[in-house]
Design a protein around this motif. Structure first.
Motif, mmCIF file in Angstrom:
data_model
loop_
_atom_site.group_PDB
_atom_site.id
_atom_site.type_symbol
_atom_site.label_atom_id
_atom_site.label_comp_id
_atom_site.label_asym_id
_atom_site.label_seq_id
_atom_site.Cartn_x
_atom_site.Cartn_y
_atom_site.Cartn_z
ATOM 1 N N ASP A 14 11.406 -2.773 -5.569
ATOM 2 C CA ASP A 14 11.765 -2.857 -6.983
ATOM 3 C C ASP A 14 13.267 -2.662 -7.199
ATOM 4 O O ASP A 14 13.886 -3.362 -8.005
ATOM 5 N N ILE A 15 13.844 -1.722 -6.473
ATOM 6 C CA ILE A 15 15.286 -1.475 -6.597
ATOM 7 C C ILE A 15 16.081 -2.680 -6.106
ATOM 8 O O ILE A 15 17.081 -3.077 -6.708
ATOM 9 N N PHE A 16 15.625 -3.277 -5.017
ATOM 10 C CA PHE A 16 16.298 -4.472 -4.495
ATOM 11 C C PHE A 16 16.220 -5.625 -5.499
ATOM 12 O O PHE A 16 17.213 -6.318 -5.745
ATOM 13 N N VAL A 17 15.040 -5.821 -6.082
ATOM 14 C CA VAL A 17 14.866 -6.883 -7.082
ATOM 15 C C VAL A 17 15.747 -6.597 -8.295
ATOM 16 O O VAL A 17 16.363 -7.512 -8.861
ATOM 17 N N PHE A 18 15.833 -5.325 -8.687
ATOM 18 C CA PHE A 18 16.705 -4.940 -9.794
ATOM 19 C C PHE A 18 18.152 -5.344 -9.494
ATOM 20 O O PHE A 18 18.861 -5.866 -10.368
ATOM 21 N N SER A 19 18.595 -5.118 -8.263
ATOM 22 C CA SER A 19 19.947 -5.520 -7.855
ATOM 23 C C SER A 19 20.122 -7.033 -7.939
ATOM 24 O O SER A 19 21.180 -7.518 -8.343
ATOM 25 N N CYS A 20 19.080 -7.758 -7.555
ATOM 26 C CA CYS A 20 19.135 -9.231 -7.612
ATOM 27 C C CYS A 20 19.307 -9.721 -9.051
ATOM 28 O O CYS A 20 20.027 -10.692 -9.298
ATOM 29 N N PHE A 21 18.661 -9.046 -9.994
ATOM 30 C CA PHE A 21 18.671 -9.499 -11.390
ATOM 31 C C PHE A 21 19.816 -8.891 -12.217
ATOM 32 O O PHE A 21 19.935 -9.185 -13.403
ATOM 33 N N THR A 22 20.618 -8.032 -11.582
ATOM 34 C CA THR A 22 21.782 -7.473 -12.275
ATOM 35 C C THR A 22 23.087 -7.783 -11.540
ATOM 36 O O THR A 22 24.158 -7.710 -12.147
ATOM 37 N N ILE A 70 16.693 6.457 -6.899
ATOM 38 C CA ILE A 70 17.272 5.796 -5.723
ATOM 39 C C ILE A 70 17.171 6.666 -4.475
ATOM 40 O O ILE A 70 17.438 7.871 -4.519
ATOM 41 N N LEU A 71 16.807 6.049 -3.353
ATOM 42 C CA LEU A 71 16.822 6.714 -2.051
ATOM 43 C C LEU A 71 18.216 6.579 -1.445
ATOM 44 O O LEU A 71 19.088 5.904 -1.991
ATOM 45 N N SER A 72 18.429 7.185 -0.291
ATOM 46 C CA SER A 72 19.719 7.058 0.389
ATOM 47 C C SER A 72 19.907 5.623 0.862
ATOM 48 O O SER A 72 18.934 4.887 1.080
ATOM 49 N N ASN A 73 21.163 5.216 1.032
ATOM 50 C CA ASN A 73 21.460 3.853 1.472
ATOM 51 C C ASN A 73 20.840 3.563 2.834
ATOM 52 O O ASN A 73 20.338 2.460 3.090
ATOM 53 N N LYS A 74 20.866 4.559 3.713
ATOM 54 C CA LYS A 74 20.307 4.405 5.059
ATOM 55 C C LYS A 74 18.809 4.118 4.999
ATOM 56 O O LYS A 74 18.303 3.215 5.673
ATOM 57 N N LYS A 75 18.094 4.889 4.166
ATOM 58 C CA LYS A 75 16.648 4.684 4.024
ATOM 59 C C LYS A 75 16.350 3.348 3.352
ATOM 60 O O LYS A 75 15.422 2.640 3.749
ATOM 61 N N MET A 76 17.148 3.001 2.345
ATOM 62 C CA MET A 76 16.956 1.731 1.648
ATOM 63 C C MET A 76 17.042 0.565 2.626
ATOM 64 O O MET A 76 16.192 -0.333 2.631
ATOM 65 N N ASN A 77 18.078 0.566 3.456
ATOM 66 C CA ASN A 77 18.270 -0.532 4.409
ATOM 67 C C ASN A 77 17.134 -0.598 5.428
ATOM 68 O O ASN A 77 16.683 -1.679 5.796
ATOM 69 N N ALA A 78 16.697 0.570 5.890
ATOM 70 C CA ALA A 78 15.601 0.616 6.872
ATOM 71 C C ALA A 78 14.308 0.079 6.270
ATOM 72 O O ALA A 78 13.597 -0.718 6.892
ATOM 73 N N TYR A 79 14.005 0.492 5.038
ATOM 74 C CA TYR A 79 12.775 0.057 4.393
ATOM 75 C C TYR A 79 12.842 -1.422 4.000
ATOM 76 O O TYR A 79 11.824 -2.110 4.001
ATOM 77 N N LEU A 80 14.030 -1.899 3.668
ATOM 78 C CA LEU A 80 14.168 -3.328 3.335
ATOM 79 C C LEU A 80 13.835 -4.209 4.538
ATOM 80 O O LEU A 80 13.247 -5.286 4.383
ATOM 81 N N LYS A 81 14.204 -3.753 5.720
ATOM 82 C CA LYS A 81 13.858 -4.504 6.932
ATOM 83 C C LYS A 81 12.353 -4.542 7.107
ATOM 84 O O LYS A 81 11.768 -5.557 7.502
ATOM 85 N N GLU A 82 11.717 -3.404 6.819
ATOM 86 C CA GLU A 82 10.256 -3.321 6.915
ATOM 87 C C GLU A 82 9.605 -4.241 5.879
ATOM 88 O O GLU A 82 8.621 -4.930 6.175
ATOM 89 N N ILE A 83 10.168 -4.268 4.673
ATOM 90 C CA ILE A 83 9.654 -5.132 3.613
ATOM 91 C C ILE A 83 9.780 -6.597 4.009
ATOM 92 O O ILE A 83 8.845 -7.390 3.814
ATOM 93 N N ALA A 84 10.936 -6.964 4.560
ATOM 94 C CA ALA A 84 11.147 -8.354 4.981
ATOM 95 C C ALA A 84 10.097 -8.744 6.037
ATOM 96 O O ALA A 84 9.556 -9.857 6.007
ATOM 97 N N TYR A 85 9.821 -7.818 6.959
ATOM 98 C CA TYR A 85 8.845 -8.097 8.027
ATOM 99 C C TYR A 85 7.440 -8.285 7.425
ATOM 100 O O TYR A 85 6.731 -9.230 7.762
ATOM 101 N N VAL A 86 7.054 -7.379 6.514
ATOM 102 C CA VAL A 86 5.738 -7.448 5.887
ATOM 103 C C VAL A 86 5.579 -8.744 5.080
ATOM 104 O O VAL A 86 4.500 -9.335 5.046
ATOM 105 N N VAL A 140 0.847 -1.198 0.000
ATOM 106 C CA VAL A 140 0.000 0.000 0.000
ATOM 107 C C VAL A 140 0.878 1.243 0.000
ATOM 108 O O VAL A 140 0.437 2.327 -0.380
ATOM 109 N N SER A 141 2.120 1.083 0.437
ATOM 110 C CA SER A 141 3.056 2.206 0.504
ATOM 111 C C SER A 141 3.902 2.268 -0.773
ATOM 112 O O SER A 141 4.534 1.287 -1.158
ATOM 113 N N GLU A 142 3.919 3.440 -1.411
ATOM 114 C CA GLU A 142 4.683 3.613 -2.647
ATOM 115 C C GLU A 142 6.192 3.512 -2.387
ATOM 116 O O GLU A 142 6.937 2.984 -3.200
ATOM 117 N N ARG A 143 6.635 4.010 -1.230
ATOM 118 C CA ARG A 143 8.065 3.973 -0.925
ATOM 119 C C ARG A 143 8.551 2.538 -0.744
ATOM 120 O O ARG A 143 9.657 2.198 -1.169
#
Length: 213
Positions: free
Chosen positions: A120-128, A194-210, A111-114
């Motif tokens: 999507d950026i993480f998946v892009f990294s996985c596929f490149t 791309i967001l900042s590395n700090k924000k990316m890591n924080a949101y990735l943890k949230e994504i993993a939890y969700v 539901v959150s665009e961020r």
């Protein structure tokens, strides 16, 4: 050196400055006064007062050692005060996502665009296979036709400065197309917003939890 490496040297210098003030009640000491006792005391200070773990401490000691070696190579210090010092590094077993977990993350509707953007950026990294900093630097100029006639990514890696030639797989291409009309992508020819590395890591943890990962 990159800006991030410079920042690590700066943090090391600050810790060293605070250690000298804490241990000797001085603002500075001469490089020639650095000996094994000073080095081991600094290591203890990092682990106790600064509460750094073994591997973080080892990194700071490594940066400190490089500066001392520069001083030795320039004739400022005689001998190597680190000769009998060995950093204690603990092996870290890094977990990786399974194919099923990546699929689960890709198929998750947010539901959150961020969160969707970071996913999507993480998946892009996985596929490149590209690291965060390399993805951040990508522009349209990095995309060219390869020998097979399909689109490829051509880029020198930030960390190693080695050339990379990466086929642009359909999943990665779809992600680029998805964000092509974003203002930052259109105005600066960037492939992804791309967001900042700090924000990316924080949101990735949230994504993993969700996603229950």
């Amino acid at each position: 050196k990159s800006a991030s490496t410079y920042q690590k040297y700066e943090v090391t210098r600050k810790h060293l400055e605070n250690f000298i003030r804490h241990k000797y009640n001085l603002s500075d000491i001469a490089l020639q006064e650095i000996n094994l006792m000073f080095i081991t005391d600094f290591e203890v200070y990092l682990k106790t007062i600064c509460k750094c773990n073994s591997n973080t401490t080892a990194k700071f000691m490594q940066f400190f050692k490089r500066i001392v070696l520069i001083a030795r190579n320039n004739g400022i210090v005689i001998g190597d005060p680190f000769a009998n010092y060995k950093a204690k590094v603990k092996e870290v077993v890094r977990e990786f996502l399974s194919e099923a977990e990546i699929e689960q993350m890709m198929n998750k509707e947010f539901v959150s665009e961020r969160l969707e953007l970071v996913r999507d950026i993480f998946v892009f990294s996985c596929f490149t296979g590209l690291a965060y900093i390399d993805v951040k630097q990508l522009t349209l100029d990095n995309i060219s036709l390869g020998i097979d006639g399909d689109k490829w990514i051509f880029k020198n890696r930030q960390k190693t400065d080695t050339a990379s030639k990466i086929p642009l797989l359909p999943t990665a291409k779809d992600i680029i197309d998805k964000y092509a009309d974003y203002p930052v992508c259109k105005n600066e020819k960037r492939l992804l917003p791309i967001l900042s590395n700090k924000k990316m890591n924080a949101y990735l943890k949230e994504i993993a939890y969700v996603c229950g990962i």
